[in-house]
Motif scaffolding. Sequence first.
Motif, PDB file in Angstrom:
ATOM      1  N   ILE A   9       0.863  -1.174   0.000  1.00 10.47           N
ATOM      2  CA  ILE A   9       0.000   0.000   0.000  1.00 10.47           C
ATOM      3  C   ILE A   9       0.900   1.225   0.000  1.00 10.47           C
ATOM      4  O   ILE A   9       1.666   1.440   0.923  1.00 10.47           O
ATOM      5  CB  ILE A   9      -0.926   0.035   1.233  1.00 10.47           C
ATOM      6  CG1 ILE A   9      -1.677  -1.290   1.402  1.00 10.47           C
ATOM      7  CG2 ILE A   9      -1.889   1.210   1.155  1.00 10.47           C
ATOM      8  CD1 ILE A   9      -2.586  -1.660   0.272  1.00 10.47           C
ATOM      9  N   VAL A  33      -0.964  -0.345  -4.273  1.00 10.62           N
ATOM     10  CA  VAL A  33      -2.240   0.366  -4.186  1.00 10.62           C
ATOM     11  C   VAL A  33      -1.970   1.767  -3.671  1.00 10.62           C
ATOM     12  O   VAL A  33      -1.249   1.933  -2.689  1.00 10.62           O
ATOM     13  CB  VAL A  33      -3.214  -0.339  -3.220  1.00 10.62           C
ATOM     14  CG1 VAL A  33      -4.503   0.459  -3.065  1.00 10.62           C
ATOM     15  CG2 VAL A  33      -3.507  -1.746  -3.697  1.00 10.62           C
ATOM     16  N   SER A  48      -6.328  -1.707  -7.522  1.00 10.80           N
ATOM     17  CA  SER A  48      -7.324  -0.918  -6.790  1.00 10.80           C
ATOM     18  C   SER A  48      -7.709  -1.682  -5.530  1.00 10.80           C
ATOM     19  O   SER A  48      -7.455  -2.881  -5.415  1.00 10.80           O
ATOM     20  CB  SER A  48      -8.554  -0.679  -7.659  1.00 10.80           C
ATOM     21  OG  SER A  48      -9.251  -1.892  -7.861  1.00 10.80           O
ATOM     22  N   LEU A  49      -8.349  -0.988  -4.606  1.00  8.80           N
ATOM     23  CA  LEU A  49      -8.814  -1.667  -3.394  1.00  8.80           C
ATOM     24  C   LEU A  49      -9.811  -2.760  -3.755  1.00  8.80           C
ATOM     25  O   LEU A  49      -9.846  -3.809  -3.133  1.00  8.80           O
ATOM     26  CB  LEU A  49      -9.444  -0.661  -2.428  1.00  8.80           C
ATOM     27  CG  LEU A  49      -8.481   0.305  -1.754  1.00  8.80           C
ATOM     28  CD1 LEU A  49      -9.248   1.328  -0.919  1.00  8.80           C
ATOM     29  CD2 LEU A  49      -7.491  -0.443  -0.889  1.00  8.80           C
ATOM     30  N   GLN A  50     -10.613  -2.529  -4.799  1.00  5.72           N
ATOM     31  CA  GLN A  50     -11.572  -3.539  -5.241  1.00  5.72           C
ATOM     32  C   GLN A  50     -10.852  -4.772  -5.779  1.00  5.72           C
ATOM     33  O   GLN A  50     -11.288  -5.896  -5.552  1.00  5.72           O
ATOM     34  CB  GLN A  50     -12.499  -2.970  -6.327  1.00  5.72           C
ATOM     35  CG  GLN A  50     -13.439  -1.891  -5.829  1.00  5.72           C
ATOM     36  CD  GLN A  50     -12.757  -0.526  -5.685  1.00  5.72           C
ATOM     37  OE1 GLN A  50     -11.717  -0.272  -6.274  1.00  5.72           O
ATOM     38  NE2 GLN A  50     -13.340   0.344  -4.899  1.00  5.72           N
ATOM     39  N   ILE A  52      -7.978  -5.927  -4.801  1.00  2.00           N
ATOM     40  CA  ILE A  52      -7.415  -6.660  -3.669  1.00  2.00           C
ATOM     41  C   ILE A  52      -8.475  -7.560  -3.056  1.00  2.00           C
ATOM     42  O   ILE A  52      -8.208  -8.698  -2.701  1.00  2.00           O
ATOM     43  CB  ILE A  52      -6.849  -5.698  -2.607  1.00  2.00           C
ATOM     44  CG1 ILE A  52      -5.605  -5.013  -3.146  1.00  2.00           C
ATOM     45  CG2 ILE A  52      -6.510  -6.431  -1.320  1.00  2.00           C
ATOM     46  CD1 ILE A  52      -5.032  -4.003  -2.214  1.00  2.00           C
ATOM     47  N   LYS A  53      -9.697  -7.047  -2.946  1.00  2.00           N
ATOM     48  CA  LYS A  53     -10.770  -7.843  -2.360  1.00  2.00           C
ATOM     49  C   LYS A  53     -11.095  -9.067  -3.216  1.00  2.00           C
ATOM     50  O   LYS A  53     -11.560 -10.076  -2.709  1.00  2.00           O
ATOM     51  CB  LYS A  53     -12.010  -6.988  -2.160  1.00  2.00           C
ATOM     52  CG  LYS A  53     -11.845  -5.967  -1.053  1.00  2.00           C
ATOM     53  CD  LYS A  53     -13.107  -5.175  -0.847  1.00  2.00           C
ATOM     54  CE  LYS A  53     -12.930  -4.188   0.286  1.00  2.00           C
ATOM     55  NZ  LYS A  53     -14.143  -3.440   0.557  1.00  2.00           N
ATOM     56  N   PHE A  74      -5.501   2.843   6.413  1.00  2.00           N
ATOM     57  CA  PHE A  74      -5.336   1.528   5.805  1.00  2.00           C
ATOM     58  C   PHE A  74      -5.230   0.420   6.848  1.00  2.00           C
ATOM     59  O   PHE A  74      -5.724  -0.684   6.643  1.00  2.00           O
ATOM     60  CB  PHE A  74      -4.118   1.503   4.873  1.00  2.00           C
ATOM     61  CG  PHE A  74      -4.415   2.136   3.548  1.00  2.00           C
ATOM     62  CD1 PHE A  74      -5.278   1.539   2.655  1.00  2.00           C
ATOM     63  CD2 PHE A  74      -3.838   3.332   3.209  1.00  2.00           C
ATOM     64  CE1 PHE A  74      -5.567   2.116   1.444  1.00  2.00           C
ATOM     65  CE2 PHE A  74      -4.119   3.933   1.982  1.00  2.00           C
ATOM     66  CZ  PHE A  74      -4.980   3.316   1.110  1.00  2.00           C
ATOM     67  N   TYR A  77      -8.712  -0.256   7.761  1.00  2.00           N
ATOM     68  CA  TYR A  77      -9.428  -0.831   6.613  1.00  2.00           C
ATOM     69  C   TYR A  77      -9.159  -2.326   6.470  1.00  2.00           C
ATOM     70  O   TYR A  77     -10.053  -3.109   6.193  1.00  2.00           O
ATOM     71  CB  TYR A  77      -9.021  -0.087   5.344  1.00  2.00           C
ATOM     72  CG  TYR A  77      -9.768  -0.510   4.110  1.00  2.00           C
ATOM     73  CD1 TYR A  77     -11.004   0.046   3.811  1.00  2.00           C
ATOM     74  CD2 TYR A  77      -9.232  -1.448   3.235  1.00  2.00           C
ATOM     75  CE1 TYR A  77     -11.695  -0.338   2.672  1.00  2.00           C
ATOM     76  CE2 TYR A  77      -9.920  -1.834   2.101  1.00  2.00           C
ATOM     77  CZ  TYR A  77     -11.146  -1.280   1.810  1.00  2.00           C
ATOM     78  OH  TYR A  77     -11.821  -1.654   0.686  1.00  2.00           O
ATOM     79  N   PHE A  78      -7.910  -2.728   6.657  1.00  2.00           N
ATOM     80  CA  PHE A  78      -7.520  -4.127   6.438  1.00  2.00           C
ATOM     81  C   PHE A  78      -7.501  -4.958   7.716  1.00  2.00           C
ATOM     82  O   PHE A  78      -7.212  -6.145   7.677  1.00  2.00           O
ATOM     83  CB  PHE A  78      -6.147  -4.208   5.764  1.00  2.00           C
ATOM     84  CG  PHE A  78      -6.190  -3.747   4.353  1.00  2.00           C
ATOM     85  CD1 PHE A  78      -6.852  -4.489   3.397  1.00  2.00           C
ATOM     86  CD2 PHE A  78      -5.551  -2.584   3.971  1.00  2.00           C
ATOM     87  CE1 PHE A  78      -6.887  -4.074   2.068  1.00  2.00           C
ATOM     88  CE2 PHE A  78      -5.577  -2.157   2.656  1.00  2.00           C
ATOM     89  CZ  PHE A  78      -6.246  -2.907   1.711  1.00  2.00           C
TER      90      PHE A  78
END
Length: 79
Positions: A9, A33, A48-50, A52-53, A74, A77-78
């Motif tokens: 990140i 990211v 993107s964060l999307q 990664i998911k 972050f 978030y994680f």
Amino acid sequence: MVKKKLVIIGTATYSTVVKEAAELAGYSILGFVDPFNSKKKSKKKLLSLQNIKKLKKNFKIIIAIGDNKKRKFFFEYFK
């Protein structure tokens, strides 16, 4: 031996140092990211964060951001 996978990140100078150290430690870098600088031109593979998911959960994340507020965002978030 299967290499451990890592997403970094951040895309600034600190992320380059982290990338080099991680590779020396045996990690394969999946990408970087940086949603705070999404228009930044970079030679790094940006995710993107999307994205990664959507990845399988068999990777680690390291936060390579110097700004404390952004790093905390972050982390939360994680978590």
